[in-house]
Motif scaffolding. Sequence first.
Motif, short mmCIF file in Angstrom:
data_model
loop_
_atom_site.label_atom_id
_atom_site.label_comp_id
_atom_site.label_asym_id
_atom_site.label_seq_id
_atom_site.Cartn_x
_atom_site.Cartn_y
_atom_site.Cartn_z
N ILE A 325 10.68 -9.88 -6.98
CA ILE A 325 10.53 -8.77 -6.05
C ILE A 325 9.59 -7.73 -6.63
O ILE A 325 9.24 -7.75 -7.80
N LYS A 326 9.19 -6.84 -5.75
CA LYS A 326 8.30 -5.75 -6.13
C LYS A 326 8.87 -4.48 -5.51
O LYS A 326 9.22 -4.46 -4.32
N ASN A 327 8.97 -3.44 -6.33
CA ASN A 327 9.49 -2.18 -5.79
C ASN A 327 8.38 -1.38 -5.13
O ASN A 327 7.29 -1.24 -5.69
N THR A 328 8.65 -0.90 -3.93
CA THR A 328 7.70 -0.01 -3.26
C THR A 328 8.49 1.20 -2.78
O THR A 328 9.72 1.22 -2.87
N GLN A 332 12.54 -2.69 -1.74
CA GLN A 332 12.10 -3.87 -2.45
C GLN A 332 11.39 -4.84 -1.52
O GLN A 332 11.84 -5.09 -0.41
N ARG A 333 10.27 -5.38 -2.01
CA ARG A 333 9.54 -6.40 -1.26
C ARG A 333 9.45 -7.65 -2.12
O ARG A 333 9.66 -7.61 -3.33
N LEU A 334 9.13 -8.74 -1.48
CA LEU A 334 8.91 -9.96 -2.25
C LEU A 334 7.64 -9.82 -3.08
O LEU A 334 6.70 -9.14 -2.68
N PHE A 335 7.65 -10.48 -4.23
CA PHE A 335 6.45 -10.54 -5.06
C PHE A 335 5.69 -11.80 -4.69
O PHE A 335 6.16 -12.92 -4.92
N TRP A 336 4.51 -11.62 -4.09
CA TRP A 336 3.79 -12.75 -3.49
C TRP A 336 3.00 -13.50 -4.57
O TRP A 336 1.77 -13.49 -4.59
N ASN A 337 3.70 -14.18 -5.37
CA ASN A 337 3.12 -14.96 -6.47
C ASN A 337 4.03 -16.17 -6.59
O ASN A 337 5.07 -16.13 -7.23
N TRP A 338 3.65 -17.23 -5.90
CA TRP A 338 4.61 -18.27 -5.50
C TRP A 338 4.99 -19.22 -6.61
O TRP A 338 4.54 -20.35 -6.67
N LYS A 339 5.84 -18.74 -7.47
CA LYS A 339 6.46 -19.61 -8.46
C LYS A 339 7.78 -18.99 -8.89
O LYS A 339 8.01 -17.79 -8.71
N TRP A 340 8.60 -19.81 -9.42
CA TRP A 340 9.94 -19.39 -9.84
C TRP A 340 9.87 -18.18 -10.76
O TRP A 340 9.12 -18.14 -11.71
N GLU A 573 18.89 -13.20 6.90
CA GLU A 573 19.56 -11.90 6.78
C GLU A 573 18.85 -10.80 7.57
O GLU A 573 19.43 -9.76 7.82
N GLY A 574 17.59 -11.07 7.95
CA GLY A 574 16.79 -10.05 8.64
C GLY A 574 16.04 -9.18 7.66
O GLY A 574 16.24 -9.25 6.45
N ASN A 575 15.13 -8.37 8.21
CA ASN A 575 14.29 -7.56 7.33
C ASN A 575 15.00 -6.33 6.76
O ASN A 575 14.54 -5.74 5.81
N GLY A 738 18.75 -3.42 0.14
CA GLY A 738 18.52 -4.86 0.12
C GLY A 738 17.04 -5.14 -0.08
O GLY A 738 16.21 -4.25 -0.02
N VAL A 739 16.74 -6.37 -0.29
CA VAL A 739 15.34 -6.75 -0.40
C VAL A 739 14.77 -6.88 1.01
O VAL A 739 15.29 -7.62 1.82
N LEU A 740 13.74 -6.16 1.26
CA LEU A 740 13.08 -6.30 2.56
C LEU A 740 12.26 -7.56 2.51
O LEU A 740 11.55 -7.82 1.54
N THR A 741 12.33 -8.31 3.56
CA THR A 741 11.66 -9.61 3.50
C THR A 741 10.19 -9.45 3.79
O THR A 741 9.73 -8.41 4.24
#
Lengths: 762, 762
Positions: A325-328, A332-340, A573-575, A738-741
């Motif tokens: 995740i990435k804090n903004t 929280q947003r997803l961290f768009w760097n597609w690996k575990w 879960e929704g955004n 929560g983490v915003l999707t």
Amino acid sequence: MNGMEVVVYLMLLTGCLAASKLHQVIDNGHSFNVTVNDILIFQHTYDNPMLYVGMGRTNFLEFRGNFRIDNDINRRVGLRNYTYQNFNWTDEIDFLMDDHQLRFRITTYTDKSVGIEIINNGIEYDYLWFRVVAEASEQVYGLGEQFSHLNLREFSYTPGKDPELFSVSRSRDRIYPIWTREQGVGRDKHDQVTFFADKMSGAGGDYHTTYFPQATFISSRKYLFHYDWYNYAEFDFSHNQYHEVFIKGEFSNLAIIPRDNMVDLVKSFVADTPLGKMAPLPSWLRDGIILGVQGGTDIMLKRLKTAQDQGVAVNGLWIQDWAGIKNTTFGQRLFWNWKWNPKRYPGLDQKIKDLKAQGVKVLAYINPNLNIEGDLYKTASSQGFVVKNRTGNPYLLDFGEFLCGIVDLTNPAAFNWYKGQIKTNIIDLGLSGWMADFGEYLPVDAVVFDKTLSIEMVHNQWPVLWAKCNRQAVEESGKLGEIVFWMRAGAAHTSNYTTLMWAGDQNVDFSYGDGLPSTIIAATSMGLSGTGLTHFDIGGYTTFGSLGLRRTAELLLRSAEMAVFTPVMRTHEGNQPDFNVQAYSNQYILLQFARLVQIYRMLGNYTTSVIQTCVRDGIPAQRPLVLHYQNDPVAVNAKYQYMYGSDLLIAPVIQANVTSQKVYLPQGEWVFLWNTSTQTAGNKYITVPAPIGQPPVFYQKTSPYSATFNAISKIPLVPPPPTTNQPSTKAPGSSNSGVLTATNSVLLLLTLYTQLMYNFSI
Amino acid sequence: MNGMEVVVYLMLLTGCLAASKLHQVIDNGHSFNVTVNDILIFQHTYDNPMLYVGMGRTNFLEFRGNFRIDNDINRRVGLRNYTYQNFNWTDEIDFLMDDHQLRFRITTYTDKSVGIEIINNGIEYDYLWFRVVAEASEQVYGLGEQFSHLNLREFSYTPGKDPELFSVSRSRDRIYPIWTREQGVGRDKHDQVTFFADKMSGAGGDYHTTYFPQATFISSRKYLFHYDWYNYAEFDFSHNQYHEVFIKGEFSNLAIIPRDNMVDLVKSFVADTPLGKMAPLPSWLRDGIILGVQGGTDIMLKRLKTAQDQGVAVNGLWIQDWAGIKNTTFGQRLFWNWKWNPKRYPGLDQKIKDLKAQGVKVLAYINPNLNIEGDLYKTASSQGFVVKNRTGNPYLLDFGEFLCGIVDLTNPAAFNWYKGQIKTNIIDLGLSGWMADFGEYLPVDAVVFDKTLSIEMVHNQWPVLWAKCNRQAVEESGKLGEIVFWMRAGAAHTSNYTTLMWAGDQNVDFSYGDGLPSTIIAATSMGLSGTGLTHFDIGGYTTFGSLGLRRTAELLLRSAEMAVFTPVMRTHEGNQPDFNVQAYSNQYILLQFARLVQIYRMLGNYTTSVIQTCVRDGIPAQRPLVLHYQNDPVAVNAKYQYMYGSDLLIAPVIQANVTSQKVYLPQGEWVFLWNTSTQTAGNKYITVPAPIGQPPVFYQKTSPYSATFNAISKIPLVPPPPTTNQPSTKAPGSSNSGVLTATNSVLLLLTLYTQLMYNFSI
């Protein structure tokens, strides 16, 4: 399909000419008619030409995947004069303008399909329009995934509105652009959520906005219209006597395929067009429900245990935040760097194995964009694998406090590299599937590697390239039939590559424009366009807590009970998870889910056969009533009921506070699923009880699956919760905890905005 | 102007040909330029023709004066080829299409004006477009009464909005239809009131909707464009290199009038067009304020006494309910049967005399529609004096639980009969004026007596017929200069007939689209279109109590203080009086009014000179800064400041909670009205205090009225009320207890609707 594939396709078709000519041109010197299998398709007279050319400029104004498109048409001329030549299997009409011609070439390929090409000999034009003959009472269906109208010529009004008022006019409200983009938030200019989304960022959408448009329709006049290319186009179904098709740029190939009935028309997608067949879905999907969860390894496992403890058969855990995740400032947003990301999901590699052994798969999330702060972006950009802007630098998209590059899927090296990332980072990790999100955002001022096509065409083709990249990763790993990835963006040929679609981001409500009802039309219209396997987010996605758009337990359960009668059950879960009731919110809801998943599992054999039919013949899993009852005047316009396979008729509850519901039964002998003593002949309406957990469903009395259905009828309802109070619609905590999707980040702005600005007193 | 008058006008102009030719055609065989006084006006090349013709159908979908207009353009062709002929004072360009021609005839009439006609020789077309050369930095002003944009090409964004977002595009948002209609409720698609009005009844309006459109504009390139007819038309100012004018139907006469400066351009309305001069306003108007009151004789007198007791100089009582009321389920409505109702106003005939003797006039209300329950309708319909529908029966308009016929003003007998009613029922009763409301609603499927013009042209001309009827009644009674009637609907030639305009129905708020700020643009744009005398409802009109749209004391006082610097002060209670603070609501407000009216009276001589200038030269009373400061780059786009006459610069407070305000001062020496020790040279911004009662106003130091202004500066502010609490914004009682006014009855539905439906939780 790239340019070369088009040629191959044409050669294939040309190679097997028909035994008898399917089309006829009846020329009278100054006017002509074109019929296909005796259906009048084109009609040309001097006063009412069938073909128009024009000059102008189209503006595509974008904000985060939402587009405002304006055609500034400077010139539009009907081509009145023509010459006509008849060959063996081909007729050529040369439309004349000054000293130039536009050749309209009609060819009977095979005895099942008529192809149309347009060859330009010297006419300068930006736009082309042509008219297809229509009848006032005709219905048309398709154009890919639509959400508001099933019959695209529907002359109707929103329930509760006075038909005398503005919203009713068919004029200008039945024009459908072919342009992949965000579906929009609300999708109804009379809806308040739409209004706020538009006000903030033009993200409200409209009746026609969709992730997956396709220039394909089926007419009740018994022909299939399939235009097999990616031009920006518009289908104007607002006229009584003709449909007008607008094509920007060079015309490619059009097929007109006549058939005697709707089922055969749909079958012809697989049999007679290059759209091809979808792959079978992995069978493990029928073992239970995929739960959308997030928050790290412990929470994931906790959610699983909570669900299993109440008897929910879980076959998958979908963790969209697997890459971290990435804090903004929005949360929280997803961290768009597609690996575990082992920090967020410690020990995930081993857990995947453990869970798989227990019959629970783990699934992830990717999209074609890369956060510039991640190492994947750094690798991609250093190798020139990202889309560029006009200055030659990487084109960076702002997704809300972080910037992304776009992997250039037109560059074979970049395509292969990204495919390799999917194989290595996802498949090799042992994941069993993922949401392959996005694909609609390619800006029209971007510069891509392959310049064969105009950037507008690349924009519309992008979802197919994205699907292809995912599909090849799966196939080359030898996992087709084991792995499922699901997409929202689409275009012609998506069906050749994706393993499954989903309906994108619905509002967490019952609204017609963008709520639960719209997922029905999404499935049935997509099905009538050649893509028959889809599903949707149980409970919806788009939450707007500060505006009161929050998911209730009722909506969650109504959408879950409908999902039983679709190929795949999966929650989201929704955004703004904290504003939404979740599958795991309390015991009562979990018991409801347990029961619904049990029924879904009992339907497994039936579902398997439904999917097999789709894979073999292209008949979609969820079918509009018109597909089987095309001569029934009620069925042809029924948009909120559907057939699941050929034996089940589903009339989902799509409104709040429903205790019973009126259902239309077409011809046949029908048995009420929840009380098999209710049996009746069709061709009529019937009202049945519709408590939560028992949406109105009927089966054909003659169905070979009657025993299964009968067993389902014995499953008791979940008793009401101990207190008569409904569970709170709001979980504790703030909307930002929560983490915003990741999907549709525009919502973040909207939420912030309304928190600040919504001070209009009531 | 009817058809015959057009001919006379042309003859007049043709009769006095110029000493030298004002226009030039420079022909190069395949392209040409047309200049007027060396300004390039038209430019034609083969690739970029200046003239287009087309075929199609325009739909006018109406609901209570609100129109949705769609052009379905089937064909549009630029006329590329031409032949050219030069005569003495005339140049003729024959544009060629097939074997036919469209003759574009350019004639220098007088040495001040160039006229353009188009003579069609055999070309079939429904639409005509032509392009006028533009420059990227050019400004254009006018098009009658506009509310949102002063510079009609304004490339701007709503304050607070991100310019990167959708709302900014000039494309498609700078197209102005010429179609008289309701201005709309909210008039801004990003405004919530607009949203609800649209949702309910399509009544929300847009940036271009207006009661008074006129195909006239002034360009910063120093020419006046005046098209002198009533076609449905559209002016597209969205392009950098040209303006495109769209005309539906047959082209009439266009004048291009070049002048060296903006003042001379405006003067040419009176001097060089058939628009003519407005009549002087009655001088008694400068004696005080007209109070809009209602409720019967006793209440009227009570309101007068309340106001006079606090020192308010009242010169008129405007009683819109003089003809009585009608009970509906929405509340009380006016009874549309335009004659004194002695039940509601007992003894009114005598009271009018008594009040007149005290210097207080009584004024009334009429419109061109008649309630079918009234005796006036019965008389009119029995004589065939009402507009018919296509079946030959009276065309009845539903205004909300009552039906009305429309007096057929194209029928000379009906016109004269209605004029007679005005004379008898109003003027002979001793009334000194009236609101002549409506005039925009004529449906396009109506059938009128005079079939010379198309019904669309009659629709657009209707306000002029209505103005003419009122004007003749006044003139034939010998009362011109004593009586004032004021209108909202207008079109070219309204200025020849009306005695005064008003800005119609603003929201009771500070919104830019439809609140107090919009009245400034209404006055200045109308002024730059040849109609220089207008005013507005003090406090606004459109109230939407259930939505929180209610008039505050602050809005009432801010609009009253602005009205001081307009020709006429008049209040309106609004359509839901009980939700609005009124001039008579409490002592504090009355004292504020007393002071403001005192200042208005002190300005009397100045106002008289301002009006005289308008009547003589056509220079409007309220002038945009660009009129006097056309070379000042700030002034040319200043839309919310104006000059009142040539000596006063007004920067009204148009937002809530303002205590000081930044003002732009153009070149000159300026004195702050409220503190004459603040003196400064212009060409800069200055911030001044702006308490309620002292809106930012500056005067020219050299003004001959300096003594008057100096005296005004001595008038002290009203001390704040004893309690610091602001007066409540809501008077006691329900919204339905007052008389709902007649204008824009759509609001009634809106109010009812929102009471029922507005349950969206926040």
